[in-house]
Design a protein around this motif. Structure first.
Motif, PDB file in Angstrom:
ATOM      1  N   THR A  25       0.758  -1.124   0.022  1.00  0.00           N
ATOM      2  CA  THR A  25      -0.021  -0.061  -0.007  1.00  0.00           C
ATOM      3  C   THR A  25       1.047   1.440   0.061  1.00  0.00           C
ATOM      4  O   THR A  25       0.373   2.468   0.220  1.00  0.00           O
ATOM      5  CB  THR A  25      -1.113  -0.020   1.029  1.00  0.00           C
ATOM      6  OG1 THR A  25      -0.129  -0.307   2.363  1.00  0.00           O
ATOM      7  CG2 THR A  25      -1.948  -0.875   1.164  1.00  0.00           C
ATOM      8  N   ARG A  26       2.112   0.976  -0.151  1.00  0.00           N
ATOM      9  CA  ARG A  26       3.087   2.251  -0.092  1.00  0.00           C
ATOM     10  C   ARG A  26       2.966   2.645  -1.734  1.00  0.00           C
ATOM     11  O   ARG A  26       2.470   2.064  -2.633  1.00  0.00           O
ATOM     12  CB  ARG A  26       4.663   1.908   0.022  1.00  0.00           C
ATOM     13  CG  ARG A  26       4.544   1.617   1.283  1.00  0.00           C
ATOM     14  CD  ARG A  26       6.189   1.388   1.633  1.00  0.00           C
ATOM     15  NE  ARG A  26       6.752   0.726   3.014  1.00  0.00           N
ATOM     16  CZ  ARG A  26       8.097   0.349   3.203  1.00  0.00           C
ATOM     17  NH1 ARG A  26       8.735   0.600   2.222  1.00  0.00           N
ATOM     18  NH2 ARG A  26       8.207  -0.207   4.260  1.00  0.00           N
ATOM     19  N   ASN A  27       3.489   3.900  -2.098  1.00  0.00           N
ATOM     20  CA  ASN A  27       3.640   4.538  -3.463  1.00  0.00           C
ATOM     21  C   ASN A  27       4.988   4.288  -3.866  1.00  0.00           C
ATOM     22  O   ASN A  27       5.481   5.007  -4.675  1.00  0.00           O
ATOM     23  CB  ASN A  27       3.333   5.855  -3.274  1.00  0.00           C
ATOM     24  CG  ASN A  27       1.777   6.269  -3.065  1.00  0.00           C
ATOM     25  OD1 ASN A  27       1.151   5.697  -3.266  1.00  0.00           O
ATOM     26  ND2 ASN A  27       1.818   7.124  -2.252  1.00  0.00           N
ATOM     27  N   VAL A  28       5.399   2.996  -3.561  1.00  0.00           N
ATOM     28  CA  VAL A  28       6.868   2.493  -3.900  1.00  0.00           C
ATOM     29  C   VAL A  28       6.586   0.997  -4.331  1.00  0.00           C
ATOM     30  O   VAL A  28       6.131   0.086  -3.385  1.00  0.00           O
ATOM     31  CB  VAL A  28       7.773   2.812  -2.998  1.00  0.00           C
ATOM     32  CG1 VAL A  28       9.298   2.151  -3.481  1.00  0.00           C
ATOM     33  CG2 VAL A  28       7.879   4.198  -2.450  1.00  0.00           C
ATOM     34  N   ALA A  29       7.264   0.836  -5.560  1.00  0.00           N
ATOM     35  CA  ALA A  29       6.928  -0.847  -5.961  1.00  0.00           C
ATOM     36  C   ALA A  29       7.978  -1.701  -4.979  1.00  0.00           C
ATOM     37  O   ALA A  29       8.632  -1.306  -4.372  1.00  0.00           O
ATOM     38  CB  ALA A  29       7.673  -0.921  -7.532  1.00  0.00           C
ATOM     39  N   LEU A  30       7.328  -2.873  -4.975  1.00  0.00           N
ATOM     40  CA  LEU A  30       7.951  -3.890  -4.262  1.00  0.00           C
ATOM     41  C   LEU A  30       9.536  -3.930  -4.563  1.00  0.00           C
ATOM     42  O   LEU A  30      10.250  -4.150  -3.584  1.00  0.00           O
ATOM     43  CB  LEU A  30       7.271  -5.256  -4.111  1.00  0.00           C
ATOM     44  CG  LEU A  30       6.260  -5.515  -3.397  1.00  0.00           C
ATOM     45  CD1 LEU A  30       5.604  -6.908  -3.668  1.00  0.00           C
ATOM     46  CD2 LEU A  30       6.654  -5.313  -1.789  1.00  0.00           C
ATOM     47  N   ASN A  31       9.990  -4.032  -5.527  1.00  0.00           N
ATOM     48  CA  ASN A  31      11.385  -4.313  -6.081  1.00  0.00           C
ATOM     49  C   ASN A  31      12.026  -2.921  -5.823  1.00  0.00           C
ATOM     50  O   ASN A  31      13.445  -3.067  -5.918  1.00  0.00           O
ATOM     51  CB  ASN A  31      11.399  -4.823  -7.639  1.00  0.00           C
ATOM     52  CG  ASN A  31      10.908  -3.610  -8.561  1.00  0.00           C
ATOM     53  OD1 ASN A  31      10.240  -2.662  -8.127  1.00  0.00           O
ATOM     54  ND2 ASN A  31      11.309  -3.946  -9.818  1.00  0.00           N
ATOM     55  N   GLN A  32      11.532  -2.063  -5.318  1.00  0.00           N
ATOM     56  CA  GLN A  32      12.333  -0.790  -4.953  1.00  0.00           C
ATOM     57  C   GLN A  32      12.731  -0.672  -3.374  1.00  0.00           C
ATOM     58  O   GLN A  32      13.111   0.336  -2.820  1.00  0.00           O
ATOM     59  CB  GLN A  32      11.573   0.150  -5.485  1.00  0.00           C
ATOM     60  CG  GLN A  32      11.677   0.760  -6.985  1.00  0.00           C
ATOM     61  CD  GLN A  32      12.894   0.448  -7.622  1.00  0.00           C
ATOM     62  OE1 GLN A  32      13.734   1.001  -7.296  1.00  0.00           O
ATOM     63  NE2 GLN A  32      13.109  -0.525  -8.614  1.00  0.00           N
ATOM     64  N   GLN A  33      11.724  -1.818  -2.666  1.00  0.00           N
ATOM     65  CA  GLN A  33      11.892  -1.676  -1.201  1.00  0.00           C
ATOM     66  C   GLN A  33      13.058  -2.876  -1.007  1.00  0.00           C
ATOM     67  O   GLN A  33      13.510  -3.681  -1.486  1.00  0.00           O
ATOM     68  CB  GLN A  33      10.802  -2.032  -0.544  1.00  0.00           C
ATOM     69  CG  GLN A  33       9.465  -1.070  -0.963  1.00  0.00           C
ATOM     70  CD  GLN A  33       8.022  -1.324  -0.745  1.00  0.00           C
ATOM     71  OE1 GLN A  33       8.204  -1.929   0.612  1.00  0.00           O
ATOM     72  NE2 GLN A  33       7.260  -1.141  -1.251  1.00  0.00           N
ATOM     73  N   SER A  34      13.411  -2.701   0.209  1.00  0.00           N
ATOM     74  CA  SER A  34      14.526  -3.789   0.895  1.00  0.00           C
ATOM     75  C   SER A  34      13.964  -4.585   1.911  1.00  0.00           C
ATOM     76  O   SER A  34      13.282  -3.931   2.855  1.00  0.00           O
ATOM     77  CB  SER A  34      15.968  -3.190   0.850  1.00  0.00           C
ATOM     78  OG  SER A  34      15.825  -2.124   2.048  1.00  0.00           O
ATOM     79  N   SER A  35      14.485  -5.939   2.193  1.00  0.00           N
ATOM     80  CA  SER A  35      14.130  -6.635   3.566  1.00  0.00           C
ATOM     81  C   SER A  35      15.506  -6.851   3.894  1.00  0.00           C
ATOM     82  O   SER A  35      16.400  -7.532   3.648  1.00  0.00           O
ATOM     83  CB  SER A  35      13.318  -7.697   3.134  1.00  0.00           C
ATOM     84  OG  SER A  35      12.210  -7.234   2.484  1.00  0.00           O
TER      85      SER A  35
END
Length: 275
Positions: A36-46
């Motif tokens: 639900t963020r305005n950022v694509a999953l592949n632009q996020q990190s775990s």
């Protein structure tokens, strides 16, 4: 019979509630927050294996070791529960140690305390190692490919597998963390859970499906690619356990996979940009 079945269900829910079942619930909330963020999953990190106090390595080491030690407690609890409540509703004899003890395979009416005198059982550790390495190869290579594809499709976060400060103890702690993950997951989600689900009367493949979905769900915070990859891993590992009743090869395989991921990431992250 009905009372015992109810007791077993409650026991399973309570154990999962203080271990990987709770992780699954937090993971579901995490993926909802991510998507639900305005950022694509592949632009996020775990980020995995992160330092707590990087400016004080001695305290950071204490945090890491305490976390690893407490992380195996649910697995020890699962083994304890199987020993004190082996159950009478199972369709086959139950080995409370899940094959971790060097005992001959149980037969109907066999003495659980009987020492091993079978020469074949003395080769069990070597056999577990070979099976574990084979399972690691079977899961690891397709899993890496699925990660890369998931990143390209935008359904997988960037998994930063090791983020410890560069202290002398970094690699040993990463190895211990890999062992802890393997013991916790394979004992609780495969050995314990499949045993108990069979005892309450579920079909083996239904039990394997539940175990696999649970494994995928507590990795869901990393994205939908890791959910799928871990669910497939859960099916393979669940099938292996139902055939052998041995959890040690699964622990070996999982440890190898995590050591390669954690230590390999630490050594290669500065050289391979796609990591």
């Amino acid at each position: 019979m009905r009372s015992e079945r109810r007791t077993t269900i409650v026991e399973v829910l309570l154990l999962l509630g203080v271990s990987l079942g709770a992780s699954a619930l937090w993971s579901i909330l995490r993926i909802i927050e991510r998507t639900t963020r305005n950022v694509a999953l592949n632009q996020q990190s775990s980020q995995l294996n992160t330092s707590v106090t990087p400016d004080r390595p001695w305290l950071d080491l204490a945090y890491q070791l305490v976390g690893i030690g407490l992380g195996v407690v649910p697995a020890l609890l699962a083994l304890y529960l199987l020993r004190v409540r082996p159950g009478t509703a199972a369709p086959a004899p139950v080995e409370p140690s899940l094959g971790l003890a060097r005992r001959a395979p149980l037969r109907d009416g066999a003495d659980r305390r009987a020492p091993v005198r079978d020469g074949a059982d003395r080769r069990a550790p070597a056999r577990a190692l070979l099976h574990g390495l084979g399972l690691a190869a079977l899961i690891g290579l397709p899993g890496l490919l699925l990660y890369v594809v998931g990143r390209q499709l935008g359904i997988t976060t960037e998994v930063q597998a090791a983020n410890l400060s560069g202290a002398w103890w970094t690699v040993p702690v990463l190895v211990l963390s890999a062992v802890q993950n393997a013991v916790l997951e394979e004992v609780v989600v495969v050995g314990y859970l499949l045993t108990r689900l069979r005892q309450i009367g579920l079909h083996p493949w239904v039990a394997i499906a539940i175990s696999a979905v649970l494994r995928g769900t507590y990795h869901l915070y990393q994205g939908f690619g890791p959910f799928l990859g871990n669910a497939v891993m859960g099916v393979v590992f669940g099938w292996y356990f139902t055939r052998t009743k041995r959890v040690l090869p699964l622990i070996v395989a999982h440890t190898v996979l995590d050591v390669v991921a954690f230590v390999g990431y630490t050594l290669a992250k500065g050289h391979l940009s796609w990591l």
